[in-house]
Design an enzyme around this catalytic site. Structure first.
Site, PDB file in Angstrom:
ATOM      1  N   GLU A 112       0.805  -1.237   0.000  1.00 35.40           N
ATOM      2  CA  GLU A 112       0.000   0.000   0.000  1.00 35.40           C
ATOM      3  C   GLU A 112       0.835   1.283   0.000  1.00 35.40           C
ATOM      4  O   GLU A 112       0.670   2.144   0.862  1.00 35.40           O
ATOM      5  CB  GLU A 112      -0.970  -0.016   1.185  1.00 35.40           C
ATOM      6  CG  GLU A 112      -1.919  -1.207   1.139  1.00 35.40           C
ATOM      7  CD  GLU A 112      -2.929  -1.243   2.291  1.00 35.40           C
ATOM      8  OE1 GLU A 112      -2.839  -0.402   3.195  1.00 35.40           O
ATOM      9  OE2 GLU A 112      -3.801  -2.123   2.277  1.00 35.40           O
ATOM     10  N   ASN A 134       2.171  -5.153  -3.159  1.00 33.31           N
ATOM     11  CA  ASN A 134       0.782  -5.522  -2.879  1.00 33.31           C
ATOM     12  C   ASN A 134      -0.049  -4.276  -2.591  1.00 33.31           C
ATOM     13  O   ASN A 134       0.377  -3.399  -1.827  1.00 33.31           O
ATOM     14  CB  ASN A 134       0.791  -6.441  -1.638  1.00 33.31           C
ATOM     15  CG  ASN A 134      -0.520  -7.153  -1.366  1.00 33.31           C
ATOM     16  OD1 ASN A 134      -1.061  -7.817  -2.244  1.00 33.31           O
ATOM     17  ND2 ASN A 134      -1.029  -7.024  -0.151  1.00 33.31           N
ATOM     18  N   HIS A 185     -10.222  -6.238  -2.246  1.00 31.42           N
ATOM     19  CA  HIS A 185     -11.277  -6.067  -1.231  1.00 31.42           C
ATOM     20  C   HIS A 185     -12.451  -5.393  -1.934  1.00 31.42           C
ATOM     21  O   HIS A 185     -12.502  -4.170  -2.056  1.00 31.42           O
ATOM     22  CB  HIS A 185     -10.754  -5.233  -0.055  1.00 31.42           C
ATOM     23  CG  HIS A 185      -9.699  -5.939   0.728  1.00 31.42           C
ATOM     24  ND1 HIS A 185      -9.967  -7.080   1.465  1.00 31.42           N
ATOM     25  CD2 HIS A 185      -8.371  -5.707   0.873  1.00 31.42           C
ATOM     26  CE1 HIS A 185      -8.848  -7.501   2.040  1.00 31.42           C
ATOM     27  NE2 HIS A 185      -7.859  -6.692   1.692  1.00 31.42           N
ATOM     28  N   GLU A 213      -5.951 -10.957  -1.362  1.00 31.49           N
ATOM     29  CA  GLU A 213      -6.767 -10.723  -0.155  1.00 31.49           C
ATOM     30  C   GLU A 213      -8.255 -10.637  -0.483  1.00 31.49           C
ATOM     31  O   GLU A 213      -8.995  -9.855   0.129  1.00 31.49           O
ATOM     32  CB  GLU A 213      -6.331  -9.419   0.541  1.00 31.49           C
ATOM     33  CG  GLU A 213      -4.849  -9.342   0.862  1.00 31.49           C
ATOM     34  CD  GLU A 213      -4.442  -8.112   1.669  1.00 31.49           C
ATOM     35  OE1 GLU A 213      -5.315  -7.371   2.152  1.00 31.49           O
ATOM     36  OE2 GLU A 213      -3.222  -7.896   1.819  1.00 31.49           O
ATOM     37  N   ASP A 240     -12.024 -10.466  -0.714  1.00 32.63           N
ATOM     38  CA  ASP A 240     -13.309 -10.620  -0.013  1.00 32.63           C
ATOM     39  C   ASP A 240     -14.285  -9.675  -0.699  1.00 32.63           C
ATOM     40  O   ASP A 240     -13.872  -8.713  -1.345  1.00 32.63           O
ATOM     41  CB  ASP A 240     -13.223 -10.404   1.509  1.00 32.63           C
ATOM     42  CG  ASP A 240     -12.509  -9.141   1.964  1.00 32.63           C
ATOM     43  OD1 ASP A 240     -12.483  -8.145   1.203  1.00 32.63           O
ATOM     44  OD2 ASP A 240     -11.978  -9.124   3.095  1.00 32.63           O
TER      45      ASP A 240
HETATM   46  C1  XIL Z   1      -6.056  -6.509   8.309  1.00 31.04           C
HETATM   47  C2  XIL Z   1      -6.260  -7.666   9.258  1.00 31.04           C
HETATM   48  O1  XIL Z   1      -7.071  -8.650   8.646  1.00 31.04           O
HETATM   49  C3  XIL Z   1      -6.917  -7.182  10.542  1.00 31.04           C
HETATM   50  O2  XIL Z   1      -6.989  -8.229  11.494  1.00 31.04           O
HETATM   51  C4  XIL Z   1      -6.102  -6.025  11.112  1.00 31.04           C
HETATM   52  O3  XIL Z   1      -6.775  -5.501  12.241  1.00 31.04           O
HETATM   53  C5  XIL Z   1      -5.910  -4.920  10.070  1.00 31.04           C
HETATM   54  O4  XIL Z   1      -5.303  -5.482   8.928  1.00 31.04           O
HETATM   55  N1  XIL Z   1      -4.884  -4.847   3.621  1.00 31.04           N
HETATM   56  C6  XIL Z   1      -3.826  -5.606   4.064  1.00 31.04           C
HETATM   57  C7  XIL Z   1      -4.002  -6.468   5.267  1.00 31.04           C
HETATM   58  O5  XIL Z   1      -2.782  -5.662   3.415  1.00 31.04           O
HETATM   59  O6  XIL Z   1      -2.816  -6.575   6.009  1.00 31.04           O
HETATM   60  C8  XIL Z   1      -5.128  -5.990   6.147  1.00 31.04           C
HETATM   61  O7  XIL Z   1      -5.327  -6.943   7.181  1.00 31.04           O
HETATM   62  C9  XIL Z   1      -6.381  -5.767   5.340  1.00 31.04           C
HETATM   63  C10 XIL Z   1      -6.157  -4.714   4.285  1.00 31.04           C
END
Ligand code: XIL
Length: 318
Positions: free
Chosen positions: A131, A172, A208, A238, A240
């Site tokens: 990020e 990422n 996401h 990641e 969802d």
């Molecule tokens: C999230 C975790 O799932 C949570 O448990 C934590 O509180 C915050 O981070 N992008 C990412 C991940 O790269 O590391 C994040 O994970 C979600 C968003």
């Protein structure tokens, strides 16, 4: 038969899930996570972040990360190690340290070298930088950028490569899953790292997403190909797909289609090499804690019951 079996049959290295240490004492959850027909890979959701690994300067705590790696070894699963350099979940001693350029470079290199060496040979992928971009594709202001400039990114990659030459090294980010300024910014990061002479193997699309406004399969495929053209692979890291809770039947039907679009895009792109969902059950999803009123984002519900419509859509999209 399952997600991982199908993904591997389609030529991918794995289909996996994120997990977290606190969840591993939940036996039914653990059994689902350890089912390698569905999950051939795991990502530690928090255990390998800077605040977990080096909470104070020079003090490294690997217990939680090691627990995830041991579980993966026991199950025969790959590990995507996540993440070395990120502005978030960064301890205050780094964030507000007031270090000069040379000192912060040495702190960053020391952190990366120590952690990557500890996990040498165990990480199939490393998310080296997470990020680093604003939505408009410019560099995000954070302690690393503000102190070191954009060079912090290639320096991080070069340092990770030196510590574990076999791990595949990833940039990422989120909102880089379809064409636009931020995706272009991520493509520029690939070019920057290569120009510097450092190794970058891949770009992770966090993915996401939101039910009903997920980028189309065609948009995701085109975007992935733009990265592949630069000589890197891509992975969904990641995924969802959240909705307003409680989810309506119509939302679940749309969600099934949205999941299938991302699977279809990865399937269509040979160099989309892996696919990870950000945990597998709504019981442990991070979404409700961050996006108020949203959730129901994963293929298993909060009672660990498979959502057949969503599950089957993912399975058949492979
Ligand atoms: C999230 C975790 O799932 C949570 O448990 C934590 O509180 C915050 O981070 N992008 C990412 C991940 O790269 O590391 C994040 O994970 C979600 C968003």
């Amino acid at each position: 038969d399952g997600f991982n079996t199908r993904a591997v049959a389609a030529g991918k290295a794995y289909f996996g899930s994120a997990t977290d240490n606190g969840e591993l004492s939940d036996a039914p959850y653990l059994a689902g996570l350890s089912n390698t027909a569905d999950f051939g890979q795991i990502t530690p959701g928090n255990a390998m972040k800077w605040d977990a690994i080096e909470p104070s300067r020079g003090t490294f705590t690997y217990t939680n990360g090691d627990a995830i790696v041991s579980l993966a070894e026991k199950n025969g699963q790959k590990v995507r190690c996540h993440t070395l350099v990120w502005y978030s979940q960064l301890p205050n001693w780094v964030k507000s340290g007031g270090f000069d350029n040379a000192t912060l470079i040495s702190i960053m290199k020391n952190h990366i070298t120590n952690e990557v060496t500890h996990y040498k040979g165990k990480c199939f992928h490393w998310d080296v930088v997470n990020e680093a971009l604003n939505e408009d594709g410019t560099y995000r202001s954070n302690v690393f950028y503000d102190t070191i400039g954009p060079a912090y990114i290639p320096i991080a990659f070069a340092t990770a490569a030196a510590a574990d030459p076999a791990a595949k090294l990833f940039y990422n980010d989120y909102n880089i899953e379809s064409a636009g300024a931020k995706s272009t910014g991520a493509q520029n990061i690939v070019k920057l790292v290569k120009q510097y002479g450092a190794k970058i193997d891949g770009v992770g699309m966090q993915a996401h997403f939101i039910v009903g406004s997920t980028p189309s399969q065609a948009a995701q495929t085109t975007n992935m190909n733009a990265f592949v053209a630069l000589g890197v692979e891509v992975a969904i890291t990641e995924l969802d797909i959240r909705t307003t809770t409680p989810a309506t039947a119509a939302a679940v039907t749309q969600q099934a289609k949205d999941y299938a679009a991302t699977v279809g895009a990865c399937k269509a792109v040979t160099k989309c090499t892996g696919f990870t969902i950000w945990d597998y059950t709504d019981k442990y999803s991070w979404i409700p804690s961050v996006f108020s009123g949203q959730g129901a984002a994963l293929p298993w519900d909060a009672n660990l019951k498979k959502k057949d419509e969503v599950y089957n859509a993912i399975l058949s999209a492979w």
